[in-house]
Design an enzyme around this catalytic site. Structure first.
Site, PDB file in Angstrom:
ATOM      1  CG  LEU A   1      -1.920  -1.094   1.385  1.00  0.00           C
ATOM      2  CD1 LEU A   1      -2.596  -1.016   2.746  1.00  0.00           C
ATOM      3  CD2 LEU A   1      -2.950  -0.999   0.277  1.00  0.00           C
TER       4      LEU A   1
ATOM      5  CD  GLU B   1      -9.714  -2.790   6.305  1.00  0.00           C
ATOM      6  OE1 GLU B   1      -9.234  -3.912   6.316  1.00  0.00           O
ATOM      7  OE2 GLU B   1     -10.590  -2.439   5.492  1.00  0.00           O
TER       8      GLU B   1
ATOM      9  CE  LYS C   1       0.455  -0.608   6.597  1.00  0.00           C
ATOM     10  NZ  LYS C   1       1.216  -1.776   6.890  1.00  0.00           N
TER      11      LYS C   1
ATOM     12  CG  ASP D   1       3.304  -4.277  12.868  1.00  0.00           C
ATOM     13  OD1 ASP D   1       3.753  -4.672  11.772  1.00  0.00           O
ATOM     14  OD2 ASP D   1       3.977  -3.659  13.703  1.00  0.00           O
TER      15      ASP D   1
ATOM     16  CD  GLU E   1      -0.422  -8.282   7.944  1.00  0.00           C
ATOM     17  OE1 GLU E   1      -0.944  -8.325   6.806  1.00  0.00           O
ATOM     18  OE2 GLU E   1       0.679  -7.774   8.176  1.00  0.00           O
TER      19      GLU E   1
ATOM     20  CE1 TYR F   1      -4.822  -7.489   4.021  1.00  0.00           C
ATOM     21  CE2 TYR F   1      -4.573  -7.755   6.382  1.00  0.00           C
ATOM     22  CZ  TYR F   1      -4.021  -7.737   5.114  1.00  0.00           C
ATOM     23  OH  TYR F   1      -2.690  -7.956   4.953  1.00  0.00           O
TER      24      TYR F   1
ATOM     25  CE  LYS G   1       4.300   2.469   8.024  1.00  0.00           C
ATOM     26  NZ  LYS G   1       4.589   1.036   8.049  1.00  0.00           N
TER      27      LYS G   1
ATOM     28  CB  CYS H   1      30.571 -11.716  40.404  1.00  0.00           C
ATOM     29  SG  CYS H   1      29.102 -10.870  41.019  1.00  0.00           S
TER      30      CYS H   1
ATOM     31  CB  CYS I   1      30.478 -10.985  45.252  1.00  0.00           C
ATOM     32  SG  CYS I   1      30.448 -12.417  44.166  1.00  0.00           S
TER      33      CYS I   1
ATOM     34  CB  CYS J   1      27.840 -14.542  40.287  1.00  0.00           C
ATOM     35  SG  CYS J   1      28.329 -14.460  42.018  1.00  0.00           S
TER      36      CYS J   1
ATOM     37  CB  CYS K   1      26.704 -12.757  45.094  1.00  0.00           C
ATOM     38  SG  CYS K   1      26.758 -11.325  44.008  1.00  0.00           S
TER      39      CYS K   1
HETATM   40  S1  IVH Z   1      -5.222  -4.237   2.140  1.00  0.00           S
HETATM   41  C1  IVH Z   1      -4.067  -4.637  -2.460  1.00  0.00           C
HETATM   42  N1  IVH Z   1      -5.778  -4.062   4.692  1.00  0.00           N
HETATM   43  O1  IVH Z   1      -0.123  -3.794   5.003  1.00  0.00           O
HETATM   44  C2  IVH Z   1      -3.926  -4.189  -1.036  1.00  0.00           C
HETATM   45  N2  IVH Z   1      -3.525  -4.488   4.079  1.00  0.00           N
HETATM   46  O2  IVH Z   1       1.868  -2.037   3.493  1.00  0.00           O
HETATM   47  C3  IVH Z   1      -4.261  -5.245  -0.066  1.00  0.00           C
HETATM   48  N3  IVH Z   1      -2.016  -4.802   6.017  1.00  0.00           N
HETATM   49  O3  IVH Z   1       0.814  -5.863   2.351  1.00  0.00           O
HETATM   50  C4  IVH Z   1      -3.880  -4.880   1.306  1.00  0.00           C
HETATM   51  N4  IVH Z   1      -3.555  -4.546   7.580  1.00  0.00           N
HETATM   52  O4  IVH Z   1       0.238  -6.953   4.601  1.00  0.00           O
HETATM   53  C5  IVH Z   1      -4.820  -4.251   3.779  1.00  0.00           C
HETATM   54  N5  IVH Z   1      -6.451  -3.936   6.925  1.00  0.00           N
HETATM   55  C6  IVH Z   1      -5.495  -4.130   5.995  1.00  0.00           C
HETATM   56  C7  IVH Z   1      -4.161  -4.391   6.375  1.00  0.00           C
HETATM   57  C8  IVH Z   1      -3.189  -4.559   5.384  1.00  0.00           C
HETATM   58  C9  IVH Z   1      -2.280  -4.794   7.321  1.00  0.00           C
HETATM   59  C10 IVH Z   1      -0.689  -5.009   5.439  1.00  0.00           C
HETATM   60  C11 IVH Z   1      -0.646  -5.920   4.241  1.00  0.00           C
HETATM   61  C12 IVH Z   1      -0.034  -5.113   3.138  1.00  0.00           C
HETATM   62  C13 IVH Z   1       0.690  -4.061   3.886  1.00  0.00           C
HETATM   63  C14 IVH Z   1       0.853  -2.835   3.041  1.00  0.00           C
END
Ligand code: IVH
Length: 700
Positions: free
Chosen positions: A106, A136, A138, A140, A197, A249, A346, A440, A443, A458, A463
């Site tokens: 993205l 929604e 993102k 991790d 994910e 997603y 981000k 150590c 001591c 140790c 000690c």
């Molecule tokens: S949509 C064609 N939705 O973020 C696009 N991606 O930097 C499909 N990710 O590669 C991705 N949460 O691994 C989408 N709610 C979400 C997400 C998400 C995490 C990740 C995904 C993607 C990366 C992009």
């Protein structure tokens, strides 16, 4: 599958029938699929809805029934039977497979300007004044794609290079929220590719890191690395134990058969698709997602979410904003790198660069020497970090760390900060190697490293650094929980020689603190009270508080259940200890050594002398089954009449006694209880309870 309230009710009713009559109810080929559907329903309640309707053990009982049936009827096993997740055993390799549609990433945005810019382009290209957007999290973690053909899960792939990924299907099947089958054919769908994910939630990540550290292994920097790593493990049983989760997603590809008359329509919005998948049993972010009109509303959702970020059970690194209408998505299309219909926003980075200034060596309560990096103070995710544990010598080698290095650090959510890497490319040549001490630092004794371990120790148990750490552990929250003590006070009192070892806590003349800075009458009284209260802590807390190596909270509870008195551990052999749940070779050796060290026994005698609970408290029955228990009432009851109370004892299987004797289990003492109470207090083994406690042990 989507379950209406009515269906859920029926399924739950059937489940209870099976649970209550599992002896007389049998799986047959006729009810087999219905039985599998019961299990699928409970998997959905647990893993997708996070709202189970039965206890884990009950699920296990039902699952075992199915396993046993399939053992005797192997021809009946279907690919999507709930039993087919496990048993894949060892994976030889992960063959490369091409994605049906390349997995693009993205476009990123970091501030409102980027976001408004993107919205302007969407409006220009689409001609819509106020486009509908979904917002929604993102997630991790590690991205995956799933392929279903003819309603069955066929493939699970990693992202790989975006064009081809690794076939990790057996590992994907360990993620219980990923359905093995779904009714796509009802929608005329023959083949579908779904993206999502894989995550490890914060709590599981913490537990996983703790278990690594207990083994003397370095922890992982973040849950993302933990999930990505877990997907590449070749033993599926190990993967299953990682408790991975997945959010799906995005649908990247759909192939439909010829239109049929009874076919259901496929939704034409992103939110509709996620809802459909959710209804089919997939975990999608429908509850986390907002559908809004226009970019101002998007901005608000993002701000709200950023505030909630730390409270979420898993890590997110931002939000993803998507154009909701699928035809509009198609119209907007893609660049070579990313779709134009979506953008990632981000959040503030939880990584930061710093410099490794020095390394100090700390002595832990078990004598382990831990190197701690002193770094140029830096803000990460809202806190200032100035020192970071770098675990052990091997870790320093693996991360290739030198004093003077530029380093990247990360603080993931509520996890302790970690060094991600050192930037070796920008070394100047002035960096210095990290010298591990041979003696150590507290001591001066020579350090040892057992051959199969990675930690230098140790081994002088006197000690001073170890003694201090043991006291800090003893008073800590999960141990004796002497709240008003706290680590800083313990350090202070230890330095002032007011507290020299664990038993000295209970000889501590707290009054002598009066008048010192920070110690008024009230705080002195609180401290006194806290020390006094700790004497009543249950046995398992005392066992944990002793700081025996490898004995965590859970093992301490197991141990406490095995004995009536802590001194009994002196008489257990290593083999006997190993019979206990959770107690392996290493743990039993450590417990055995602890209770065969005369210094430790002297310490326990001192603690028992000071009035600590070294015996197991007698358990009150909680299920209302009083069979075999004897009761006697004395004094005036306020809620029940005496006769009523006596009747309830008998109705629940208990027996009434007329006088206090060693045969009596419970004396229920009301108001103004007199000689019977006094007599009962002198006889060990009689449990004295009041009316409230009596009512609690009765059913209903
Ligand atoms: S949509 C064609 N939705 O973020 C696009 N991606 O930097 C499909 N990710 O590669 C991705 N949460 O691994 C989408 N709610 C979400 C997400 C998400 C995490 C990740 C995904 C993607 C990366 C992009």
């Amino acid at each position: 599958m989507m379950y209406t309230a009515e269906q859920a009710k029926i399924l739950q009713h059937e489940t209870l029938n099976w649970l209550q009559e599992s002896g007389s109810n049998f799986i047959t080929t006729a009810n087999l699929e219905a039985f599998r559907n019961l299990l699928r329903f409970h998997e959905y309640r647990y893993y997708v809805m996070n709202d189970p309707l039965i206890a884990d053990e009950e699920y296990d009982r039902l699952y075992t029934l199915l396993v046993n049936f399939e053992k005797t009827h192997p021809e009946s096993i279907s690919k999507d039977s709930p039993t087919q997740r496990v048993g894949a055993g060892m994976i030889k390799d992960f063959p490369k497979v091409q994605h049906l549609v390349p997995m693009l990433s993205l476009e990123n945005s970091y501030n409102a300007d980027d976001l408004y810019d993107w919205d302007r382009k969407v409006r220009e290209r689409s001609g819509k004044e106020l486009p509908e957007y979904t917002v929604e999290p993102k997630f991790d973690g590690a991205s995956i794609s799933l392929r279903y053909e003819n309603d069955l899960l066929q493939l699970g792939l990693t992202r790989g290079d975006g064009e081809t990924g690794d076939d990790i299907t057996p590992n994907i099947k360990q993620i219980r929220s990923v359905p093995l089958s779904a009714p796509f054919s009802d929608y005329g769908i023959q083949q579908i590719e779904i993206r999502g994910e894989v995550l490890m939630n914060k709590n599981n990540f913490r537990l996983y890191n703790e278990s690594l550290m207990e083994e003397g292994l370095p922890p992982l920097a973040n849950p993302r690395n933990a999930s990505a790593g877990s997907l590449r493990i070749k033993d599926t049983a190990v993967v299953a134990r990682r408790n991975l989760e997945a959010f799906l997603y995005h649908v990247s590809y759909i192939q439909t058969a010829n239109q049929q008359s009874n076919q259901l329509p496929i939704p034409q919005t992103h939110s509709g698709i996620l809802q459909l998948l959710w209804n089919m049993g997939f975990r999608t972010p429908v509850q986390e997602m907002k559908v809004v009109k226009g970019i101002d509303a998007v901005q608000e959702v993002i701000e709200d979410y950023e505030k909630k970020r730390d409270q979420l059970p898993y890590e997110i690194d931002g939000m993803v904003i998507k154009v909701n209408e699928l035809p509009l998505q198609d119209q907007l299309g893609m660049t070579a790198h990313h779709p134009r219909w979506a953008i990632a926003f981000k959040f503030k980075a939880r990584q930061a660069s710093s410099r490794l200034l020095d390394v100090q060596f700390q002595v832990g309560r078990t004598g382990a020497i831990t190197p701690v990096a002193k770094i140029q103070p830096v803000q990460v995710g809202g806190v200032t970090v100035s020192s970071i544990s770098i675990h052990n010598e091997a870790y320093i080698g693996e991360k290739n760390l030198m004093i003077g290095d530029q380093i990247l650090i990360e603080r993931s959510g509520d996890v302790i900060p970690q060094i991600v890497k050192s930037m070796t490319e920008v070394r100047t040549g002035d960096e210095k190697a990290i010298q591990f001490p041979t003696h150590c630092p507290a001591c001066g004794d020579i350090l040892y490293k057992p051959e199969n371990e990675s930690v230098w120790r140790c081994i002088n148990i006197n000690c001073p650094a170890q003694v201090l750490e043991r006291i800090i552990h003893f008073v800590s929250k999960d141990a004796m929980d002497i709240r008003s003590f706290g680590e800083a006070n313990v350090r202070k009192f230890h330095e002032m020689k007011l507290i020299t070892d664990i038993p000295s806590i209970y000889q501590f003349e707290v009054n002598q603190l009066l008048g010192r800075e920070g110690f008024g009458a009230k705080s002195v009284e609180n401290l006194k009270q806290a020390i006094e209260n700790s004497k009543d802590q249950p046995l398992h807390r005392l066992i944990y508080a002793l700081g025996i190596r490898y004995v965590g909270v859970t093992t301490a509870k197991t141990l406490a259940q095995q004995v009536d008195d802590i001194f009994a551990f002196q008489h257990f052999s290593e083999e006997e200890l190993q019979q206990m749940e959770d107690v392996g070779d290493k743990v039993s050796k450590s417990i055995y050594a602890f209770f065969h060290n005369p210094d430790n026994i002297t310490m326990l005698e001192q603690l028992a002398g000071a009035g600590l609970q070294t015996k197991k408290p007698l358990m009150l029955p909680v299920d209302g089954n009083l069979a075999g228990q004897t009761f006697l009432f004395t004094g005036t009851l306020s809620k029940l009449k005496r006769t009523e109370a006596e009747e309830r004892v008998e109705r629940n299987g208990g027996k009434l006694l007329s006088g206090v004797s060693s045969k009596l289990n419970y004396l229920v003492a009301g108001l103004d209880a007199g000689s019977k109470l006094e007599k009962a207090k002198k006889i060990p083994g009689i449990i004295i309870i009041d009316e409230e406690e009596f009512l609690k042990i009765l059913p209903g």
